[in-house]
Design a protein around this motif. Sequence first.
Motif, PDB file in Angstrom:
ATOM      1  N   ALA A   1      45.308  42.093  53.325  1.00 42.79           N
ATOM      2  CA  ALA A   1      43.981  42.615  52.519  1.00 42.79           C
ATOM      3  C   ALA A   1      42.738  42.992  53.373  1.00 42.79           C
TER       4      ALA A   1
ATOM      5  N   PHE B   1      51.226  34.200  51.386  1.00 45.92           N
ATOM      6  CA  PHE B   1      49.936  34.092  50.867  1.00 45.92           C
ATOM      7  C   PHE B   1      49.246  34.355  52.022  1.00 45.92           C
TER       8      PHE B   1
ATOM      9  N   SER C   1      40.815  40.039  37.572  1.00 47.23           N
ATOM     10  CA  SER C   1      39.637  40.196  38.159  1.00 47.23           C
ATOM     11  C   SER C   1      39.765  41.097  39.433  1.00 47.23           C
ATOM     12  N   ILE C   2      38.838  41.806  39.540  1.00 50.81           N
ATOM     13  CA  ILE C   2      38.896  42.848  41.122  1.00 50.81           C
ATOM     14  C   ILE C   2      37.757  42.277  41.961  1.00 50.81           C
TER      15      ILE C   2
ATOM     16  N   LEU D   1      51.797  44.923  48.085  1.00 50.34           N
ATOM     17  CA  LEU D   1      51.984  44.076  46.730  1.00 50.34           C
ATOM     18  C   LEU D   1      53.353  43.865  46.696  1.00 50.34           C
TER      19      LEU D   1
ATOM     20  N   LEU E   1      48.708  51.183  41.082  1.00 49.61           N
ATOM     21  CA  LEU E   1      48.353  49.999  41.925  1.00 49.61           C
ATOM     22  C   LEU E   1      47.752  48.527  40.989  1.00 49.61           C
ATOM     23  N   TYR E   2      47.002  48.960  40.345  1.00 50.43           N
ATOM     24  CA  TYR E   2      46.226  47.834  39.742  1.00 50.43           C
ATOM     25  C   TYR E   2      47.145  47.383  38.301  1.00 50.43           C
TER      26      TYR E   2
ATOM     27  N   TYR F   1      40.844  53.236  46.937  1.00 54.83           N
ATOM     28  CA  TYR F   1      42.310  53.686  46.202  1.00 54.83           C
ATOM     29  C   TYR F   1      41.879  53.700  44.761  1.00 54.83           C
TER      30      TYR F   1
ATOM     31  N   MET G   1      49.771  45.360  39.736  1.00 53.67           N
ATOM     32  CA  MET G   1      49.407  43.959  40.216  1.00 53.67           C
ATOM     33  C   MET G   1      49.375  42.939  39.107  1.00 53.67           C
TER      34      MET G   1
ATOM     35  N   ASP H   1      50.170  49.396  47.554  1.00 53.78           N
ATOM     36  CA  ASP H   1      51.496  49.449  46.965  1.00 53.78           C
ATOM     37  C   ASP H   1      52.424  48.601  47.724  1.00 53.78           C
TER      38      ASP H   1
ATOM     39  N   SER I   1      45.414  35.739  46.135  1.00 56.02           N
ATOM     40  CA  SER I   1      46.000  36.965  47.032  1.00 56.02           C
ATOM     41  C   SER I   1      45.907  38.149  46.095  1.00 56.02           C
ATOM     42  N   ALA I   2      46.213  38.095  44.845  1.00 60.29           N
ATOM     43  CA  ALA I   2      46.136  39.236  43.808  1.00 60.29           C
ATOM     44  C   ALA I   2      44.722  39.919  43.722  1.00 60.29           C
ATOM     45  N   HIS I   3      43.711  38.852  43.713  1.00 55.77           N
ATOM     46  CA  HIS I   3      42.261  39.411  43.523  1.00 55.77           C
ATOM     47  C   HIS I   3      41.890  40.024  45.086  1.00 55.77           C
ATOM     48  N   LEU I   4      42.155  39.285  46.029  1.00 55.71           N
ATOM     49  CA  LEU I   4      41.747  39.839  47.438  1.00 55.71           C
ATOM     50  C   LEU I   4      42.412  41.307  47.503  1.00 55.71           C
ATOM     51  N   LEU I   5      43.796  41.644  47.114  1.00 55.58           N
ATOM     52  CA  LEU I   5      44.323  42.667  47.330  1.00 55.58           C
ATOM     53  C   LEU I   5      43.629  43.838  46.576  1.00 55.58           C
ATOM     54  N   ALA I   6      43.415  43.441  45.224  1.00 60.20           N
ATOM     55  CA  ALA I   6      42.634  44.412  44.355  1.00 60.20           C
ATOM     56  C   ALA I   6      41.409  44.618  44.794  1.00 60.20           C
ATOM     57  N   ARG I   7      40.612  43.769  45.188  1.00 60.05           N
ATOM     58  CA  ARG I   7      39.130  43.988  45.690  1.00 60.05           C
ATOM     59  C   ARG I   7      39.277  44.803  47.296  1.00 60.05           C
ATOM     60  N   ALA I   8      40.271  44.473  48.036  1.00 62.15           N
ATOM     61  CA  ALA I   8      40.204  45.340  49.024  1.00 62.15           C
ATOM     62  C   ALA I   8      40.504  46.771  48.968  1.00 62.15           C
ATOM     63  N   SER I   9      41.540  47.106  48.137  1.00 64.54           N
ATOM     64  CA  SER I   9      41.822  48.252  47.681  1.00 64.54           C
ATOM     65  C   SER I   9      40.681  49.088  46.940  1.00 64.54           C
ATOM     66  N   HIS I  10      40.149  48.469  46.095  1.00 68.05           N
ATOM     67  CA  HIS I  10      39.108  49.375  45.394  1.00 68.05           C
ATOM     68  C   HIS I  10      37.966  49.571  46.297  1.00 68.05           C
ATOM     69  N   ARG I  11      37.825  48.495  47.189  1.00 65.90           N
ATOM     70  CA  ARG I  11      36.711  48.919  48.281  1.00 65.90           C
ATOM     71  C   ARG I  11      36.968  50.013  49.043  1.00 65.90           C
TER      72      ARG I  11
ATOM     73  N   ILE J   1      43.536  46.554  55.010  1.00 63.91           N
ATOM     74  CA  ILE J   1      43.152  47.531  53.971  1.00 63.91           C
ATOM     75  C   ILE J   1      41.558  47.632  53.837  1.00 63.91           C
ATOM     76  N   MET J   2      41.014  46.739  54.012  1.00 61.31           N
ATOM     77  CA  MET J   2      39.286  46.741  53.647  1.00 61.31           C
ATOM     78  C   MET J   2      38.828  47.295  54.892  1.00 61.31           C
TER      79      MET J   2
ATOM     80  N   ALA K   1      40.845  54.714  52.183  1.00 55.55           N
ATOM     81  CA  ALA K   1      41.868  55.252  51.848  1.00 55.55           C
ATOM     82  C   ALA K   1      41.995  56.568  52.347  1.00 55.55           C
TER      83      ALA K   1
END
Lengths: 116, 102, 159
Positions: B84, B77, C119-120, B40, A33-34, A95, A37, B37, A82-92, B87-88, B92
Amino acid sequence: MIDVMLYLGAFLLLCGSAFTLLAAIGILRLPDLYTRMHAASKAGAVGGGMVLLAVALVCFEGAVALRAIIGVLFLLLTTPVSAHLLARASHRAGYIPNKITVLDEIQTIKKSQSGP
Amino acid sequence: MSGAAFMDLATSIALVMLGVALLLSVIRIVIGPTLPDRVLALDLLTVVALAFVGAIAIRTGLMLYLDIAIALSLLGFLATIAFARYIMTRPAPGAADREKTK
Amino acid sequence: MNLLLLTIVLALIWAAISGSFSGLNLLLGTAIAIVALYLLRDFVTKPRALRQLRRIASLALLFVYELVVSAIRVAIVVLTPNLRAALRPAIVAVPLTVKSDAEITLLANLITLTPGTLSIDVSKDRSVLYVHVLTLSTREALIADIATGFEAKVKAVFA
């Protein structure tokens, strides 16, 4: 003069489409995923932005060109958010990155805090 | 080759490339494997659609299409932000088990 | 004064997007700008745009250049036949020296659109930014790269 603008616009259009296609290939080929992104946020933003710039070049109309350029600015502002939000949400949400990831300092920090 | 004829050729090639890109992102949406995934890939899908509409605007000369493209990027957007947040709120699959074994 | 300037800018953007600079449309844009600014009143900090316009322009130029470079780099990585050997993904904790929300937001966005980094998350105390890297050389090189490149520029804009 008009011909030059058209050639330039066609070049931008082709470059933008190629970048968008590469983003799509990247989203299919990259392992997790990351890393995907990266492809979607960078190549996608550049591709879409270039196509909009091509529209701005070949429309020969001030108001339309201005709108297209504002569209590009908007795209460049929103894509990283949006990429940052999605990455943050998935990591929290938990995933985890693919096994080939060499280092994950969020994981190690969380473990050391919850340790003792 | 005149500018207009070259532009015609360029839009044809661009539309083919963008069509393939559209197809590839749909494949990623279908095979997943996880929810982020797919989100995205949906996000990229709106960007590809934006480029597609832009290419059509150049080909037809109807600049009204540009408004559709800009509205589409706005919508993509907002959709990604909403996803997001969604998902939060959902851990998972498998994340809860890992927490227990820690 | 700053709010007035912001209202005018927003009204002009509205007129540009809707494609007509007639009096009525400008009035409508102003009304929308006032409503938007009222809704966001807690988040609007004082813009100091005029004085730092040149620094902002230099940052924007650097940003566009880096963006195109990063797209090309990602494209090359994507087209590599042996993908797994070319990748060395990692998540690195980068210490932050900038403190305000606006600075961190700008820095995070710039990092996302530059070569090989994304950035994550930001830690709760705002001292660390977690960055995902596509091809990691060494951790220290990456941190030094961000500190001397974008972080210095961002600081100059807000100084």
